[in-house]
Structure formats: C-alpha cells, structure tokens
Design an enzyme around this catalytic site. Structure first.
Site, PDB file in Angstrom:
ATOM      1  N   LYS A 166     -11.036  -0.816   6.687  1.00 12.59           N
ATOM      2  CA  LYS A 166      -9.806  -0.536   7.419  1.00 12.59           C
ATOM      3  C   LYS A 166     -10.218   0.030   8.779  1.00 12.59           C
ATOM      4  O   LYS A 166     -11.142   0.831   8.860  1.00 12.59           O
ATOM      5  CB  LYS A 166      -8.992   0.496   6.635  1.00 12.59           C
ATOM      6  CG  LYS A 166      -7.877   1.174   7.422  1.00 12.59           C
ATOM      7  CD  LYS A 166      -6.968   1.950   6.480  1.00 12.59           C
ATOM      8  CE  LYS A 166      -6.102   2.941   7.229  1.00 12.59           C
ATOM      9  NZ  LYS A 166      -4.751   3.077   6.641  1.00 12.59           N
TER      10      LYS A 166
ATOM     11  N   GLU B 107       0.869  -1.176   0.000  1.00 13.84           N
ATOM     12  CA  GLU B 107       0.000   0.000   0.000  1.00 13.84           C
ATOM     13  C   GLU B 107       0.902   1.220   0.000  1.00 13.84           C
ATOM     14  O   GLU B 107       1.593   1.504   0.969  1.00 13.84           O
ATOM     15  CB  GLU B 107      -0.899  -0.001   1.249  1.00 13.84           C
ATOM     16  CG  GLU B 107      -1.760   1.258   1.347  1.00 13.84           C
ATOM     17  CD  GLU B 107      -2.465   1.391   2.704  1.00 13.84           C
ATOM     18  OE1 GLU B 107      -2.822   0.355   3.305  1.00 13.84           O
ATOM     19  OE2 GLU B 107      -2.644   2.535   3.150  1.00 13.84           O
TER      20      GLU B 107
ATOM     21  N   ARG C  93       1.119  10.357   0.201  1.00  7.20           N
ATOM     22  CA  ARG C  93       1.492  11.416   1.154  1.00  7.20           C
ATOM     23  C   ARG C  93       2.698  12.196   0.697  1.00  7.20           C
ATOM     24  O   ARG C  93       3.157  13.101   1.387  1.00  7.20           O
ATOM     25  CB  ARG C  93       1.823  10.811   2.525  1.00  7.20           C
ATOM     26  CG  ARG C  93       0.643  10.184   3.183  1.00  7.20           C
ATOM     27  CD  ARG C  93       1.011   9.638   4.552  1.00  7.20           C
ATOM     28  NE  ARG C  93       0.051   8.621   4.892  1.00  7.20           N
ATOM     29  CZ  ARG C  93       0.088   7.891   5.994  1.00  7.20           C
ATOM     30  NH1 ARG C  93       1.040   8.076   6.872  1.00  7.20           N
ATOM     31  NH2 ARG C  93      -0.834   6.988   6.221  1.00  7.20           N
TER      32      ARG C  93
HETATM   33  C1  3PG Z   1      -1.701   4.026   7.761  1.00  8.00           C
HETATM   34  O1  3PG Z   1      -1.854   4.894   6.924  1.00  8.00           O
HETATM   35  O2  3PG Z   1      -2.286   2.950   7.703  1.00  8.00           O
HETATM   36  C2  3PG Z   1      -0.829   4.288   8.921  1.00  8.00           C
HETATM   37  O3  3PG Z   1      -0.178   5.487   8.821  1.00  8.00           O
HETATM   38  C3  3PG Z   1       0.128   3.214   9.234  1.00  8.00           C
HETATM   39  O4  3PG Z   1       0.335   3.361  10.572  1.00  8.00           O
HETATM   40  P1  3PG Z   1       1.721   3.008  11.249  1.00  8.00           P
HETATM   41  O5  3PG Z   1       2.723   3.968  10.688  1.00  8.00           O
HETATM   42  O6  3PG Z   1       1.474   3.240  12.714  1.00  8.00           O
HETATM   43  O7  3PG Z   1       2.049   1.591  10.924  1.00  8.00           O
END
Ligand code: 3PG
Length: 208
Positions: free
Chosen positions: A125, A37, A41
């Site tokens: 999600k 994924e 960003r």
């Molecule tokens: C996402 O977009 O799913 C999160 O930013 C992932 O979260 P993490 O950096 O805490 O794993």
C-alpha cells in the site's frame, strides 16, 4: 489473482454502527466492487467485519488500519480475508504473516519499499498517497524499482484515480469516497451503490 487485481478501486470504509456493515457491503457488490477494506478505527469495526463475512459471502472483506500486533489475529478471528496497514514495523509484519492472511503493508519511501522487497513483498500500500508524492512519485520509482506494485490510498478521488491507474506499478487504488460519512449516516445505500458503479465504470486499468 492477487489483492491488487481483484477490483480497480478498493472501498476503504469506516463503520460507526455495525448495523450499517451488511447494507454497505451489499451496495458495493451491487455497484460492481466486491471488495471492502473495513478500517479498525471504530469500536464497531470488528463486529462489522464479522457480519459482512457471515452475511455477504460474495464480497471479499479485509481489515484496514492494522497498527498493532494484536489486530491481525483479531481480524482473522472475525472473518477478515486480508489485512492492510498504513505503515509497518518488523513486529507488525510478523503478526500479519502469522495470521496467514494476504496483507498489504503500507510504505511511503523508497527505502521502505526496498526493505519490504528484501522480505519478499511485491505488493504494497502506498500511503498517504497524495501528501507522499502522488502518482508522479509512483511513476518515478517504477523504473529503478520495477518489482514493486502498489495500491495507493489517501487523497484518491474520482478526479485523480485515472492518473494513478495509468502508472505501470499501480494495480488498484483505495479510497473512502465511495462511502461518505453523511451518505452512510442517512443510510442511503442506493447512493453507495451508485458511487461504486461510477467508480467501477470509470476506473480504467490499462492492459499490461
Ligand atoms: C486509508 O486508510 O487508506 C485512508 O484513510 C483512505 O484515505 P482517504 O480517506 O483519503 O480516501
């Protein structure tokens, strides 16, 4: 096969340099996690998706951090095969549906879960997983709302992923720990492959 059932851990990846995209994708495949994924960003994200789609066909590449209605079409045009959003509005869900791609809208409350079930979604999600209640929260809503299945992300670590995966409504977890910023910056692709391999081999999905 649904999005939640391909791999037990979906690597959530931030790419700052599009040149890193293909080696990261290859390292994840080598480590046994052929799903990525790519979060929208950074300015490099769409180009990163495009390069992965063109050059690493053995991985399933999706676009994450879908937060505005223009992004689903852009992601699809660059080769994304699925979409993930941290939350959603009716307009954002319509844009994701219009892309024709499988997608996981983000939720963090029971009312949001019920709203999306009414629209026909059963795979969601759960974000941000740890601050929103963690594995205990998901376990608690399984009994009243058994139709919903989740990919929790946000604060998942190798230490707590087993607790999430043990919940009957969790198909897989997602996280960024497989591609730490410092490891990517020094282009240590062997380390990414090792992190993926460790996650793959330790992420146990109980038979259901
Ligand atoms: C996402 O977009 O799913 C999160 O930013 C992932 O979260 P993490 O950096 O805490 O794993």
């Amino acid at each position: 096969m649904t999005l939640l059932d391909i791999v037990p851990v979906i690597p959530v990846v931030v790419v700052r340099d599009a040149a890193h995209a293909v080696p990261i994708a290859k390292a994840l495949v080598e480590g046994g996690l052929p799903v990525i994924e790519l979060t929208l960003r950074t300015p490099a994200a769409l180009e990163a998706i495009k390069r992965i789609a063109e050059e690493v066909p053995e991985i399933t590449v999706g676009a994450g951090t879908i937060v505005d209605t223009a992004q689903p079409k852009q992601a699809a045009a660059n080769g994304a095969q699925f979409l993930v959003s941290p939350g959603s509005t009716p307009a954002l869900r319509a844009a994701m549906r219009d892309s024709g791609l499988p997608h996981l809208p983000g939720v963090s409350t029971v009312s949001e879960v019920l709203t999306l079930l009414e629209e026909g979604y059963t795979e969601l999600k759960f974000f941000p997983a740890e601050p929103a209640g963690g594995a205990a929260y998901l376990r608690a809503i399984h009994s009243p709302v058994p139709a919903a299945r989740f990919c929790p992300t946000g604060g998942i670590t190798p230490a707590n992923m087993g607790d999430y995966l043990a919940s009957p409504n969790v198909g897989c977890v997602g996280g960024s720990w497989l591609t730490p910023a410092d490891v990517v910056a020094r282009q240590d692709w062997a380390a990414v492959a090792q992190l993926a391999e460790t996650a793959r081999s330790t992420a146990v999905r109980p038979a259901r």
